[in-house]
Design a protein around this motif. Structure first.
Motif, mmCIF file in Angstrom:
data_model
loop_
_atom_site.group_PDB
_atom_site.id
_atom_site.type_symbol
_atom_site.label_atom_id
_atom_site.label_comp_id
_atom_site.label_asym_id
_atom_site.label_seq_id
_atom_site.Cartn_x
_atom_site.Cartn_y
_atom_site.Cartn_z
ATOM 1 N N THR A 128 -5.677 -4.236 -8.875
ATOM 2 C CA THR A 128 -5.310 -4.562 -7.410
ATOM 3 C C THR A 128 -4.430 -4.836 -6.982
ATOM 4 O O THR A 128 -4.661 -4.566 -5.713
ATOM 5 C CB THR A 128 -6.440 -5.588 -7.157
ATOM 6 N N THR A 129 -2.879 -3.874 -7.904
ATOM 7 C CA THR A 129 -2.123 -4.105 -6.525
ATOM 8 C C THR A 129 -2.037 -2.154 -6.045
ATOM 9 O O THR A 129 -2.635 -1.551 -6.713
ATOM 10 C CB THR A 129 -0.571 -3.313 -7.825
ATOM 11 N N VAL A 130 -1.818 -2.362 -4.797
ATOM 12 C CA VAL A 130 -1.277 -0.796 -3.264
ATOM 13 C C VAL A 130 0.098 -0.433 -4.090
ATOM 14 O O VAL A 130 0.676 -1.688 -3.551
ATOM 15 C CB VAL A 130 -2.290 -1.696 -2.226
ATOM 16 N N VAL A 131 -0.327 0.814 -4.454
ATOM 17 C CA VAL A 131 1.006 1.468 -4.528
ATOM 18 C C VAL A 131 1.624 1.965 -2.649
ATOM 19 O O VAL A 131 0.915 2.083 -1.818
ATOM 20 C CB VAL A 131 0.829 2.594 -4.950
ATOM 21 N N VAL A 132 2.638 1.196 -2.001
ATOM 22 C CA VAL A 132 3.667 1.890 -1.161
ATOM 23 C C VAL A 132 4.157 3.321 -1.187
ATOM 24 O O VAL A 132 4.722 3.370 -2.212
ATOM 25 C CB VAL A 132 4.640 0.734 -0.709
ATOM 26 N N PRO A 133 3.798 4.013 -0.503
ATOM 27 C CA PRO A 133 3.841 5.516 -0.037
ATOM 28 C C PRO A 133 6.038 5.018 0.570
ATOM 29 O O PRO A 133 6.168 4.366 0.804
ATOM 30 C CB PRO A 133 3.499 5.772 1.341
ATOM 31 N N ALA A 144 1.894 -5.513 5.133
ATOM 32 C CA ALA A 144 0.062 -4.837 4.713
ATOM 33 C C ALA A 144 -0.335 -5.720 4.760
ATOM 34 O O ALA A 144 -1.286 -5.333 4.995
ATOM 35 C CB ALA A 144 0.407 -3.916 3.550
ATOM 36 N N GLU A 145 -0.378 -6.758 4.597
ATOM 37 C CA GLU A 145 -0.937 -8.569 4.384
ATOM 38 C C GLU A 145 -1.621 -8.550 6.155
ATOM 39 O O GLU A 145 -2.891 -8.648 5.704
ATOM 40 C CB GLU A 145 -0.540 -9.230 3.967
ATOM 41 N N PRO A 146 -1.115 -8.730 6.932
ATOM 42 C CA PRO A 146 -1.342 -9.096 8.277
ATOM 43 C C PRO A 146 -2.265 -7.880 8.925
ATOM 44 O O PRO A 146 -3.379 -8.399 9.151
ATOM 45 C CB PRO A 146 -0.234 -9.511 9.181
ATOM 46 N N CYS A 147 -1.824 -6.723 8.564
ATOM 47 C CA CYS A 147 -2.304 -5.485 9.067
ATOM 48 C C CYS A 147 -4.117 -5.189 8.513
ATOM 49 O O CYS A 147 -5.061 -4.328 9.172
ATOM 50 C CB CYS A 147 -1.863 -4.293 9.034
ATOM 51 N N ASP A 288 -9.268 -3.036 2.384
ATOM 52 C CA ASP A 288 -8.758 -3.351 3.885
ATOM 53 C C ASP A 288 -6.877 -3.428 3.257
ATOM 54 O O ASP A 288 -6.284 -2.466 3.648
ATOM 55 C CB ASP A 288 -8.841 -4.547 4.228
ATOM 56 N N VAL A 289 -6.131 -3.542 2.213
ATOM 57 C CA VAL A 289 -4.798 -3.164 1.676
ATOM 58 C C VAL A 289 -4.455 -2.009 1.924
ATOM 59 O O VAL A 289 -3.902 -1.554 2.106
ATOM 60 C CB VAL A 289 -4.728 -3.816 0.379
ATOM 61 N N THR A 290 -5.389 -0.840 1.470
ATOM 62 C CA THR A 290 -5.287 0.808 1.209
ATOM 63 C C THR A 290 -5.309 0.834 2.594
ATOM 64 O O THR A 290 -4.169 1.771 2.149
ATOM 65 C CB THR A 290 -5.832 1.241 -0.003
#
Length: 336
Positions: A128-133, A144-147, A288-290
């Motif tokens: 469940t980790t989301v890769v950052v470009p 990313a989390e508050p967004c 949501d995070v993605t």
């Protein structure tokens, strides 16, 4: 490694603790930035709010970006910058089986019920980790989390086409909600906040900004007296019931703000006005995070004006004092 440990209200200690070791299915993340959140501030002021007694002392921090340094199962390549998912869930209840970890009755969240990211390293689930470009700047990715909270709240609000949207509370989350709403097909976005500097930011983004005392008049003028079609309450303050007064009959009210005590709502106005009250908490990693990371990468969210300062891990207690005492502060990032 060093970690910031919560022992009680206004009792944060920077201590040396053992570096965690990842098991199968986990990653070890070297933490690069951690945002201090309003819910962290609630714990600092009045906790334990969400922290269970048997978890004290606890490492706070759930707005995290970092780099994977170990992954036993090789699901994520070492060296990858990621947003670690913090909404874990129990993994076996009715809600977790349906990918609704945020509704889990136990709801383990890293940084609230389990050790989080205010440390040099933290554990996370590899899946469940989301890769950052690579093109996304570190201080941008830290939002990313508050967004993601904003993304989820607006999904709960439904179709905004032609709507007058009111955002009550222009803190980090409220201003993120405002930016997302402004990029939609809403007819107008109104941001309500008592702090002039926050109103200026909302106005710079394109919202109609006003103080709480002006809000009723501003919204009635925009809507021929009806009230806002959608109100997102992002403050969690004692004045939060104003969200009902600012809404029209049949409106949707999304409650996002976090507060430890109880609030009294004008129940008759909700019932007779057939208003829809919807709670929105946390986020899901794959929705949501993605989406939030993608919006940050595209520039739909511009968090730079929300970034007040960055401080080292050793100064985290002072950062909380700063956040507690100065209402003009929006987001403090911690640099482990």
């Amino acid at each position: 490694m060093s970690a910031v440990r919560w022992y009680g209200p206004r009792d944060l200690r920077v201590e040396a603790v053992a570096t965690p070791r990842p098991s199968a299915g986990e990653v070890l993340v070297r933490v690069e930035r951690v945002g201090l959140c309003g819910s962290d501030l609630e714990e600092y002021r009045e906790g334990p709010v969400s922290i269970p007694p048997d978890a004290i002392p606890l490492t706070l921090g759930h707005e995290v970006v970092g780099t994977v340094v170990a992954c036993p199962g090789e699901e994520v390549a070492v060296g990858t910058r990621v947003i670690p998912d913090v909404v874990v869930g129990c993994r076996h209840c009715w809600w977790c089986d349906r990918n609704q970890e945020g509704l889990c009755p136990d709801l383990p969240v890293r940084g609230q019920q389990q050790d989080g990211g205010l440390a040099e390293y933290m554990l996370a689930d590899a899946r469940t980790t989301v890769v950052v470009p690579p093109a996304v700047e570190l201080d941008v990715a830290a939002f990313a989390e508050p967004c993601a909270v904003a993304v989820r709240a607006l999904r709960k609000a439904g179709d905004l086409t032609g709507a007058v949207v009111c955002i009550y509370g222009a803190g980090t989350v409220g201003l993120s909600v405002a930016q997302a709403a402004l990029s939609s097909s809403a007819a107008a976005v109104v941001a309500v906040d008592p702090v002039a500097s926050r109103r200026r930011l909302a106005s710079d983004f394109g919202a109609i900004a006003c103080s709480p005392d002006e809000a009723v008049t501003v919204i009635r003028d925009l809507t021929d007296g009806r009230g806002a079609d959608v109100v997102l309450e992002c403050a969690g303050v004692p004045q939060a019931p104003a969200a009902v007064e600012l809404s029209r009959r049949g409106a949707t009210i999304v409650l996002v703000g976090f507060r430890a005590d109880r609030l009294v709502l004008p129940w008759l106005d909700v019932v007779l006005g057939e208003r829809h009250l919807i709670g929105s908490a946390a986020h899901l990693w794959d929705e949501d995070v993605t989406a939030a990371v993608a919006m940050l990468a595209r520039g739909t969210f511009n968090p730079r004006p929300l970034h007040t300062t960055t401080m080292p891990l050793t100064e985290t207690p002072a950062a909380f004092q700063h956040l507690d005492q100065d209402p003009t502060v929006l987001k403090i990032l911690i640099r482990p």
